[in-house]
Design a protein around this motif. Structure first.
Motif, PDB file in Angstrom:
ATOM      1  N   ASP A  96       1.907  -1.922   3.875  1.00  0.00           N
ATOM      2  CA  ASP A  96       1.081  -3.088   3.933  1.00  0.00           C
ATOM      3  C   ASP A  96       0.493  -3.945   2.915  1.00  0.00           C
ATOM      4  O   ASP A  96       0.338  -3.062   1.873  1.00  0.00           O
ATOM      5  CB  ASP A  96      -0.185  -2.881   5.078  1.00  0.00           C
ATOM      6  CG  ASP A  96       0.452  -2.722   6.576  1.00  0.00           C
ATOM      7  OD1 ASP A  96       1.595  -3.028   6.856  1.00  0.00           O
ATOM      8  OD2 ASP A  96      -0.526  -2.258   7.408  1.00  0.00           O
ATOM      9  N   ALA A  97       0.407  -4.980   2.941  1.00  0.00           N
ATOM     10  CA  ALA A  97      -0.057  -5.713   1.704  1.00  0.00           C
ATOM     11  C   ALA A  97      -1.449  -5.410   1.450  1.00  0.00           C
ATOM     12  O   ALA A  97      -2.295  -5.274   2.301  1.00  0.00           O
ATOM     13  CB  ALA A  97       0.109  -7.309   1.970  1.00  0.00           C
ATOM     14  N   VAL A  98      -1.925  -5.354   0.114  1.00  0.00           N
ATOM     15  CA  VAL A  98      -3.243  -4.908  -0.077  1.00  0.00           C
ATOM     16  C   VAL A  98      -3.537  -5.565  -1.597  1.00  0.00           C
ATOM     17  O   VAL A  98      -2.670  -5.891  -2.363  1.00  0.00           O
ATOM     18  CB  VAL A  98      -3.597  -3.371  -0.524  1.00  0.00           C
ATOM     19  CG1 VAL A  98      -3.466  -2.679   0.755  1.00  0.00           C
ATOM     20  CG2 VAL A  98      -2.379  -2.987  -1.422  1.00  0.00           C
ATOM     21  N   ILE A 101      -3.249   5.170  -0.034  1.00  0.00           N
ATOM     22  CA  ILE A 101      -4.399   4.023  -0.044  1.00  0.00           C
ATOM     23  C   ILE A 101      -4.280   3.442   1.438  1.00  0.00           C
ATOM     24  O   ILE A 101      -5.158   3.194   1.727  1.00  0.00           O
ATOM     25  CB  ILE A 101      -3.689   2.923  -0.977  1.00  0.00           C
ATOM     26  CG1 ILE A 101      -3.599   3.435  -2.331  1.00  0.00           C
ATOM     27  CG2 ILE A 101      -4.562   1.657  -0.867  1.00  0.00           C
ATOM     28  CD1 ILE A 101      -4.714   3.645  -2.922  1.00  0.00           C
ATOM     29  N   ALA A 102      -2.946   3.313   2.230  1.00  0.00           N
ATOM     30  CA  ALA A 102      -3.066   2.755   3.628  1.00  0.00           C
ATOM     31  C   ALA A 102      -3.816   3.661   4.620  1.00  0.00           C
ATOM     32  O   ALA A 102      -4.695   3.199   5.280  1.00  0.00           O
ATOM     33  CB  ALA A 102      -1.437   2.766   3.994  1.00  0.00           C
ATOM     34  N   ARG A 103      -3.668   4.916   4.298  1.00  0.00           N
ATOM     35  CA  ARG A 103      -4.455   5.849   5.303  1.00  0.00           C
ATOM     36  C   ARG A 103      -5.937   5.546   5.022  1.00  0.00           C
ATOM     37  O   ARG A 103      -6.557   5.519   6.037  1.00  0.00           O
ATOM     38  CB  ARG A 103      -4.132   7.434   4.927  1.00  0.00           C
ATOM     39  CG  ARG A 103      -4.671   8.148   6.135  1.00  0.00           C
ATOM     40  CD  ARG A 103      -3.895   9.688   5.935  1.00  0.00           C
ATOM     41  NE  ARG A 103      -3.523  10.038   4.608  1.00  0.00           N
ATOM     42  CZ  ARG A 103      -3.981  10.263   3.723  1.00  0.00           C
ATOM     43  NH1 ARG A 103      -5.407  10.673   3.866  1.00  0.00           N
ATOM     44  NH2 ARG A 103      -3.338  10.694   2.417  1.00  0.00           N
ATOM     45  N   ALA A 104      -6.471   5.662   3.862  1.00  0.00           N
ATOM     46  CA  ALA A 104      -7.769   5.456   3.825  1.00  0.00           C
ATOM     47  C   ALA A 104      -8.213   4.040   4.148  1.00  0.00           C
ATOM     48  O   ALA A 104      -9.395   4.253   4.870  1.00  0.00           O
ATOM     49  CB  ALA A 104      -8.184   5.394   1.975  1.00  0.00           C
ATOM     50  N   LEU A 105      -7.521   3.142   4.184  1.00  0.00           N
ATOM     51  CA  LEU A 105      -7.984   1.771   4.754  1.00  0.00           C
ATOM     52  C   LEU A 105      -7.546   1.715   6.129  1.00  0.00           C
ATOM     53  O   LEU A 105      -7.884   0.280   6.481  1.00  0.00           O
ATOM     54  CB  LEU A 105      -7.487   0.611   3.687  1.00  0.00           C
ATOM     55  CG  LEU A 105      -7.958   0.758   2.232  1.00  0.00           C
ATOM     56  CD1 LEU A 105      -7.301  -0.537   1.524  1.00  0.00           C
ATOM     57  CD2 LEU A 105      -9.421   0.408   2.448  1.00  0.00           C
ATOM     58  N   GLY A 106      -6.944   2.422   6.780  1.00  0.00           N
ATOM     59  CA  GLY A 106      -6.628   2.085   8.095  1.00  0.00           C
ATOM     60  C   GLY A 106      -5.452   1.285   8.242  1.00  0.00           C
ATOM     61  O   GLY A 106      -5.406   0.388   9.241  1.00  0.00           O
ATOM     62  N   LEU A 107      -4.642   1.207   7.214  1.00  0.00           N
ATOM     63  CA  LEU A 107      -3.413   0.387   7.333  1.00  0.00           C
ATOM     64  C   LEU A 107      -2.033   1.305   7.442  1.00  0.00           C
ATOM     65  O   LEU A 107      -2.262   2.470   7.571  1.00  0.00           O
ATOM     66  CB  LEU A 107      -3.227  -0.477   5.983  1.00  0.00           C
ATOM     67  CG  LEU A 107      -4.514  -1.042   5.725  1.00  0.00           C
ATOM     68  CD1 LEU A 107      -4.202  -1.763   4.191  1.00  0.00           C
ATOM     69  CD2 LEU A 107      -4.804  -2.382   6.719  1.00  0.00           C
ATOM     70  N   ARG A 108      -0.850   0.591   7.313  1.00  0.00           N
ATOM     71  CA  ARG A 108       0.261   1.346   7.439  1.00  0.00           C
ATOM     72  C   ARG A 108       0.828   1.174   6.190  1.00  0.00           C
ATOM     73  O   ARG A 108       0.612   0.212   5.466  1.00  0.00           O
ATOM     74  CB  ARG A 108       1.138   0.607   8.460  1.00  0.00           C
ATOM     75  CG  ARG A 108       1.206   1.184   9.829  1.00  0.00           C
ATOM     76  CD  ARG A 108       2.132   0.847  10.695  1.00  0.00           C
ATOM     77  NE  ARG A 108       1.971  -0.836  10.832  1.00  0.00           N
ATOM     78  CZ  ARG A 108       1.597  -1.423  12.025  1.00  0.00           C
ATOM     79  NH1 ARG A 108       1.411  -0.951  13.000  1.00  0.00           N
ATOM     80  NH2 ARG A 108       1.662  -2.847  11.882  1.00  0.00           N
ATOM     81  N   ALA A 109       1.546   2.089   5.636  1.00  0.00           N
ATOM     82  CA  ALA A 109       2.114   2.263   4.348  1.00  0.00           C
ATOM     83  C   ALA A 109       3.024   1.138   4.122  1.00  0.00           C
ATOM     84  O   ALA A 109       3.851   0.662   5.158  1.00  0.00           O
ATOM     85  CB  ALA A 109       2.933   3.472   4.074  1.00  0.00           C
ATOM     86  N   ALA A 161       0.851  -1.345   0.000  1.00  0.00           N
ATOM     87  CA  ALA A 161      -0.063  -0.081   0.153  1.00  0.00           C
ATOM     88  C   ALA A 161       0.793   1.051  -0.162  1.00  0.00           C
ATOM     89  O   ALA A 161       2.012   1.384   0.654  1.00  0.00           O
ATOM     90  CB  ALA A 161      -1.022  -0.057   1.231  1.00  0.00           C
ATOM     91  N   SER A 162       0.633   2.126  -0.829  1.00  0.00           N
ATOM     92  CA  SER A 162       1.094   3.553  -0.917  1.00  0.00           C
ATOM     93  C   SER A 162       0.415   4.190   0.426  1.00  0.00           C
ATOM     94  O   SER A 162      -0.356   3.833   1.166  1.00  0.00           O
ATOM     95  CB  SER A 162       0.945   4.275  -2.136  1.00  0.00           C
ATOM     96  OG  SER A 162      -0.542   4.404  -2.220  1.00  0.00           O
ATOM     97  N   ALA A 163       1.305   5.275   0.767  1.00  0.00           N
ATOM     98  CA  ALA A 163       0.746   6.149   1.930  1.00  0.00           C
ATOM     99  C   ALA A 163      -0.843   6.443   1.855  1.00  0.00           C
ATOM    100  O   ALA A 163      -1.464   6.410   3.011  1.00  0.00           O
ATOM    101  CB  ALA A 163       1.556   7.435   1.990  1.00  0.00           C
TER     102      ALA A 163
END
Lengths: 298, 298
Positions: free
Chosen positions: B181-183, B171-179, B167-169
């Motif tokens: 992380d696997a998506v 994308i990660a923020r929107a999904l509540g992940l860390r940059a 995940a880019s920064a």
DNA sequence: CAGTGGTCTAGACCACACT
DNA sequence: GTGTGGTCTAGACCACTGC
């Protein structure tokens, strides 16, 4: 012969004909004269064995609370209670309609869910209005990409035109008029942070909005829908919008400060008052470079 | 010492901590152990004179039916009742939670209003699902300008890509992940009447959608959200969309058969499962020359 | 304090679906 | 017929508002 089989003073409410602008007939009168030949709405099995099917054109009777809802709606439509005012308490309405408080409550619940009424604990139930602050821009779905609407400050309205003209075929069809009927046409812009962002054309039925002028529009700071309520007694209840992406043309690009061909969001709105009567057609062009149209799906 | 002052077997339901994935603690146990030191939720005035304010961090106890709603939500989230299945009857739930049927009813009413449950008279209450025909395209708001969606026939789906990446920064923020992380990334088109009209990129949390492949996506005719339910146990409950008008660029114009610079509707969607957990970010481009995005304001 | 809407309960009957 | 949700009633108490 009473219509319902429950014990204490049951009410026989018939589905009122929703046609016609008049105040609904007196309730007790309906009740008193209803048991002759008209089909009984509910719970008739105790005395008659006629099936629920009341005839080939029988429109099917609705539950009591739906009928109460319809009666309240008629009072709203007829102006018995005006926007911002309180309506009678649940107990009073229950007495008026000869039903229990719970039934009135359920009717009001549905009207409140559709934002026609607003309940306030300890104070009463009020007719919703566009003049309230927190409901002010309920129909405006444009938000800045960063920051919130508050930080951006209020929208700056500028009215460019307001005139009476004859409806073209498509305008008339949308508003339920005949081509050539009188309509009021308005053009205006909305600016956020000094930047004109929305260019809108409006068409209103000339009949209901007789006397609307550019001067009158510009004189107030209230939202347009609040003005429509106070000056013309027209409350917009809901609206349907159709969105498209279009290219700016030479006629409109200057107002929004974009080049011809720039992408703009086209928003066509048909707004309705009570009973699904269309009262406004609005065609807007939105700049969406630093704003977006927000929507909730559920 | 009981928590409520009503007569028959009242239930003392505390606002369950919404945190944590575990099945809620047994209800009777809560009731049995609750009267020690924890603040009493309601109706405590008969025995104590402590003001409703229970402390600086007192989260305020909710009405019974809200708590029941929360418990039902936890059962839905925990998979006790799966999409399409029926949940226990109102009477059963009333017995389980030790409240009256009317209280359960009010809780279910709210969940049904949000389309999490579907009531069917005479049959029961069911967990809503995206696999049903009439709910199939509830989240797809594109309609043809003339004619209706039926006459146009079903959308033709074509999957172009499906791969696992980091995940880019944003994308990660929107999904509540860390940059990093696997998506799961998916690209697809939707065509109406042979014309590709929607080009969409999707990002899904890699954890929850482990094993999703292009082959698996293409194998079924069901909507994607129905597949997510059946294969991954993820039910999308609501979504937020942000719309903009943009110009087609050289990367995307070919898929939709338009020239670079042509106006397209950009639709960014963040879809949530139970408890407001984001589970999908979707960025779509819609051709809106003969279609429009419809929206209801109320 | 009285009056309002908000919550909760209990019991009745209805409409509908399955068996 | 049995069981489901849907409607309607009645009465109780609560929370909030304003006198």
């Amino acid at each position: 012969m009473i219509a319902a089989s429950r014990s204490p003073a049951p009410a026989a409410v018939f589905a009122a004909t929703r046609i016609g602008p008049a105040v609904p007939a007196n309730f007790q009168e309906i009740m008193a004269t209803s048991s002759s030949s008209a089909p009984v709405p509910r719970a008739a099995t105790a005395e008659t064995e006629t099936p629920p099917l009341s005839g080939p054109a029988g429109p099917a009777f609705s539950p009591l609370y739906q009928q109460i809802k319809g009666l309240i709606l008629q009072s709203l439509e007829g102006g018995e209670w005006k926007p911002g005012e309180s309506i009678p308490s649940e107990m009073e309405l229950a007495a008026r309609y000869r039903v229990s408080q719970g039934t009135v409550r359920k009717a009001i619940d549905e009207l409140a869910a559709h934002h026609l009424l607003i309940r306030r604990q300890g104070k009463g139930t009020f007719v919703a209005t566009h003049a309230e602050q927190h409901v002010n821009y309920r129909f405006l779905r444009l938000s800045p990409d960063r920051g919130d609407q508050q930080s951006e400050g209020p929208a700056l309205r500028r009215f460019l035109d307001c005139k009476r003209l004859r409806a073209s075929a498509d305008i008339a069809r949308a508003l339920g008029l005949r081509a050539g009927d009188a309509v009021i046409y308005v053009r205006r812009t909305l600016a956020f942070a000094q930047q004109p962002t929305i260019l809108e054309d409006l068409w209103l039925p000339g009949n209901a909005f007789k006397g609307l002028t550019l001067e009158r529009l510009a004189r107030t700071d209230a939202p347009m829908y609040a003005l429509f309520e106070s000056e013309f007694g027209v409350r917009m209840v809901r609206a349907e919008e159709k969105l498209k992406a279009v290219a700016a043309d030479t006629d409109n690009c200057e107002w929004l400060g974009v080049q011809p061909g720039a992408p703009l969001l086209s928003v066509e709105r048909l707004a309705y008052t009570y009973n699904d009567v269309p009262m406004e057609l609005r065609r807007g062009l939105y700049r969406t470079d630093i704003h977006h149209y927000r929507n909730m799906l559920s």
